[in-house]
Design a protein around this motif. Structure first.
Motif, mmCIF file in Angstrom:
data_model
loop_
_atom_site.group_PDB
_atom_site.id
_atom_site.type_symbol
_atom_site.label_atom_id
_atom_site.label_comp_id
_atom_site.label_asym_id
_atom_site.label_seq_id
_atom_site.Cartn_x
_atom_site.Cartn_y
_atom_site.Cartn_z
ATOM 1 N N ILE A 260 26.243 62.657 -92.772
ATOM 2 C CA ILE A 260 27.022 63.805 -93.249
ATOM 3 C C ILE A 260 26.825 63.971 -94.752
ATOM 4 C CG2 ILE A 260 29.379 64.643 -93.631
ATOM 5 C CD1 ILE A 260 30.050 63.134 -90.919
ATOM 6 N N VAL A 261 26.950 62.879 -95.489
ATOM 7 C CA VAL A 261 26.789 62.923 -96.944
ATOM 8 C C VAL A 261 25.385 63.411 -97.307
ATOM 9 C CG1 VAL A 261 26.601 61.460 -99.003
ATOM 10 C CG2 VAL A 261 28.579 61.246 -97.496
ATOM 11 N N SER A 262 24.375 62.909 -96.621
ATOM 12 C CA SER A 262 22.994 63.309 -96.880
ATOM 13 C C SER A 262 22.802 64.810 -96.626
ATOM 14 C CB SER A 262 22.051 62.496 -95.990
ATOM 15 O OG SER A 262 20.727 62.902 -96.170
ATOM 16 N N ALA A 263 23.334 65.296 -95.520
ATOM 17 C CA ALA A 263 23.210 66.723 -95.200
ATOM 18 C C ALA A 263 23.931 67.575 -96.241
ATOM 19 C CB ALA A 263 23.760 67.004 -93.804
ATOM 20 N N ARG B 98 38.557 81.528 -85.802
ATOM 21 C CA ARG B 98 38.968 80.524 -84.817
ATOM 22 C C ARG B 98 39.463 79.233 -85.443
ATOM 23 N NH1 ARG B 98 35.076 79.557 -80.126
ATOM 24 N NH2 ARG B 98 37.023 78.840 -79.233
ATOM 25 N N PHE B 99 38.924 78.875 -86.631
ATOM 26 C CA PHE B 99 39.251 77.579 -87.238
ATOM 27 C C PHE B 99 38.995 77.641 -88.743
ATOM 28 C CE2 PHE B 99 38.205 73.085 -88.202
ATOM 29 C CZ PHE B 99 39.388 72.509 -87.766
ATOM 30 N N PRO B 100 39.864 77.054 -89.558
ATOM 31 C CA PRO B 100 39.721 77.166 -91.020
ATOM 32 C C PRO B 100 38.629 76.294 -91.640
ATOM 33 C CG PRO B 100 41.626 75.826 -90.492
ATOM 34 C CD PRO B 100 41.091 76.353 -89.186
ATOM 35 N N GLY B 101 37.960 75.487 -90.847
ATOM 36 C CA GLY B 101 36.909 74.630 -91.379
ATOM 37 C C GLY B 101 35.594 74.862 -90.664
ATOM 38 N N ALA B 102 34.570 74.210 -91.161
ATOM 39 C CA ALA B 102 33.257 74.267 -90.511
ATOM 40 C C ALA B 102 33.182 73.118 -89.504
ATOM 41 C CB ALA B 102 32.147 74.134 -91.549
ATOM 42 N N VAL B 103 32.458 73.353 -88.429
ATOM 43 C CA VAL B 103 32.274 72.338 -87.399
ATOM 44 C C VAL B 103 30.818 71.892 -87.452
ATOM 45 C CG1 VAL B 103 32.391 71.839 -84.930
ATOM 46 C CG2 VAL B 103 34.065 73.401 -85.966
ATOM 47 N N LYS C 133 22.961 62.135 -83.625
ATOM 48 C CA LYS C 133 22.855 60.684 -83.601
ATOM 49 C C LYS C 133 23.442 60.116 -84.875
ATOM 50 C CE LYS C 133 19.721 57.073 -82.322
ATOM 51 N NZ LYS C 133 18.397 56.629 -82.112
ATOM 52 N N PRO C 134 24.525 59.402 -84.824
ATOM 53 C CA PRO C 134 25.320 59.144 -83.630
ATOM 54 C C PRO C 134 26.044 60.419 -83.199
ATOM 55 C CG PRO C 134 26.470 58.293 -85.539
ATOM 56 C CD PRO C 134 25.136 58.799 -86.013
ATOM 57 N N LYS C 135 26.300 60.533 -81.921
ATOM 58 C CA LYS C 135 26.936 61.732 -81.383
ATOM 59 C C LYS C 135 28.383 61.786 -81.862
ATOM 60 C CE LYS C 135 27.289 64.313 -77.094
ATOM 61 N NZ LYS C 135 26.555 65.476 -77.482
ATOM 62 N N ALA C 136 28.698 62.828 -82.612
ATOM 63 C CA ALA C 136 30.040 62.991 -83.173
ATOM 64 C C ALA C 136 30.207 64.427 -83.646
ATOM 65 C CB ALA C 136 30.241 62.032 -84.346
ATOM 66 N N VAL C 137 31.439 64.784 -83.939
ATOM 67 C CA VAL C 137 31.747 66.089 -84.510
ATOM 68 C C VAL C 137 32.495 65.840 -85.811
ATOM 69 C CG1 VAL C 137 33.051 68.233 -84.228
ATOM 70 C CG2 VAL C 137 31.865 67.239 -82.269
ATOM 71 N N CYS C 138 32.086 66.568 -86.834
ATOM 72 C CA CYS C 138 32.733 66.454 -88.133
ATOM 73 C C CYS C 138 33.343 67.807 -88.487
ATOM 74 C CB CYS C 138 31.713 66.046 -89.196
ATOM 75 S SG CYS C 138 32.442 65.863 -90.832
ATOM 76 N N LEU C 139 34.635 67.814 -88.718
ATOM 77 C CA LEU C 139 35.315 69.013 -89.196
ATOM 78 C C LEU C 139 35.305 68.946 -90.715
ATOM 79 C CD1 LEU C 139 38.359 68.902 -86.754
ATOM 80 C CD2 LEU C 139 36.150 70.045 -86.446
ATOM 81 N N VAL C 140 34.766 69.972 -91.345
ATOM 82 C CA VAL C 140 34.590 69.988 -92.793
ATOM 83 C C VAL C 140 35.488 71.074 -93.379
ATOM 84 C CG1 VAL C 140 32.922 70.214 -94.681
ATOM 85 C CG2 VAL C 140 32.168 69.338 -92.451
ATOM 86 N N PHE C 141 36.263 70.726 -94.392
ATOM 87 C CA PHE C 141 37.194 71.673 -94.995
ATOM 88 C C PHE C 141 36.804 71.961 -96.435
ATOM 89 C CE2 PHE C 141 39.323 69.470 -91.571
ATOM 90 C CZ PHE C 141 39.845 70.531 -90.832
ATOM 91 N N SER C 142 37.183 73.135 -96.916
ATOM 92 C CA SER C 142 36.805 73.552 -98.268
ATOM 93 C C SER C 142 37.377 72.620 -99.326
ATOM 94 C CB SER C 142 37.247 74.995 -98.525
ATOM 95 O OG SER C 142 38.642 75.118 -98.378
ATOM 96 N N GLU D 122 28.335 78.415 -97.430
ATOM 97 C CA GLU D 122 27.040 77.909 -97.893
ATOM 98 C C GLU D 122 26.523 76.792 -96.980
ATOM 99 O OE1 GLU D 122 23.710 77.843 -100.363
ATOM 100 O OE2 GLU D 122 25.361 79.276 -100.356
ATOM 101 N N ILE D 123 27.364 75.816 -96.690
ATOM 102 C CA ILE D 123 26.870 74.697 -95.870
ATOM 103 C C ILE D 123 26.576 75.133 -94.438
ATOM 104 C CG2 ILE D 123 27.961 72.899 -97.264
ATOM 105 C CD1 ILE D 123 29.904 72.537 -94.768
ATOM 106 N N SER D 124 27.363 76.070 -93.919
ATOM 107 C CA SER D 124 27.119 76.500 -92.539
ATOM 108 C C SER D 124 25.810 77.290 -92.429
ATOM 109 C CB SER D 124 28.288 77.314 -91.985
ATOM 110 O OG SER D 124 28.459 78.504 -92.709
ATOM 111 N N SER D 125 25.388 77.892 -93.527
ATOM 112 C CA SER D 125 24.109 78.609 -93.491
ATOM 113 C C SER D 125 22.923 77.681 -93.768
ATOM 114 C CB SER D 125 24.114 79.762 -94.495
ATOM 115 O OG SER D 125 24.102 79.267 -95.822
ATOM 116 N N ARG D 126 23.179 76.550 -94.401
ATOM 117 C CA ARG D 126 22.085 75.653 -94.797
ATOM 118 C C ARG D 126 21.940 74.399 -93.934
ATOM 119 N NH1 ARG D 126 21.843 74.874 -101.080
ATOM 120 N NH2 ARG D 126 19.612 75.113 -100.764
ATOM 121 N N ILE D 127 22.986 74.025 -93.198
ATOM 122 C CA ILE D 127 22.929 72.805 -92.406
ATOM 123 C C ILE D 127 22.837 73.164 -90.923
ATOM 124 C CG2 ILE D 127 24.159 70.694 -91.730
ATOM 125 C CD1 ILE D 127 25.489 70.693 -94.480
ATOM 126 N N GLU D 128 21.812 72.620 -90.291
ATOM 127 C CA GLU D 128 21.633 72.839 -88.865
ATOM 128 C C GLU D 128 22.811 72.222 -88.098
ATOM 129 O OE1 GLU D 128 18.341 71.787 -85.432
ATOM 130 O OE2 GLU D 128 17.784 71.605 -87.543
#
Length: 184
Positions: free
Chosen positions: A83-86, A42-47, A52-61, A28-34
């Protein structure tokens, strides 16, 4: 020998982790969040890539996240807020107080001189040192207090990792400077 307060520790990466929700529907989040992608092969979580700020967040179920790529401690709160807002916008029931804390800070600095790694190994002869130049050009030095891992290179460049705050990193760097100074 001068301590690291005279040298500039450069933050290369800040890693933070914690929980922002009880559960997250990754599809759901991968289809709704840009900029949020899911590839379970490849990976069990969403990337989730932040601009801004430039970062990567790994999100798990499970609702847990790992945030990496930040270079300023002050950017952590802003990244978590975005992240929380998105997540909220995507329909995720987020904790009212997400528990995300820094788990690792990676810093670099220059000792300002050539380090004779062979001499350091022979002189210190400690079990918390690894040096196999055929495998890796740096010396790995595991400090016990603070629990910091230092990678020393003959060029004088040093990478410090494992600290949860800059005070730990500075203490580790100062201890390292003293150790190198004794051998030089």
């Amino acid at each position: 020998m001068p301590g690291t307060e005279n040298r500039s520790l450069k933050i290369e990466n800040i890693v933070a982790s914690g929980s922002i929700a009880d559960s997250i529907d990754l599809a759901e989040i991968s289809s709704r969040i840009e900029n949020c992608m899911l590839n379970r092969k490849r990976f069990p979580g969403a990337v989730f890539r932040l601009e801004k700020p430039k970062a990567v967040c790994l999100v798990f179920s499970s609702g847990k996240i790992v945030l990496t790529g930040l270079r300023e401690k002050e950017a952590l709160d802003e990244a978590i807020s975005r992240i929380v807002s998105a997540m909220k916008d995507a329909g995720v029931r987020v904790h009212s107080r997400p528990l995300v804390t820094i788990t690792n800070i990676v810093c670099s600095y220059d000792a300002g001189k050539i380090i004779n790694l062979n001499k350091l190994v022979v002189t210190l002869n400690m079990e918390n040192i690894e040096y196999e130049p055929e495998q890796f050009p740096g010396l790995v030095y595991r400090l016990k207090d603070p629990r910091i891992v230092a990678l020393l290179f003959s060029s004088g460049k040093i990478i410090l990792t494992g600290g949860k705050n800059l005070d730990e990193i500075r203490r580790g760097a100062d201890l390292l400077e003293q150790t190198i100074g004794m051998v030089s």
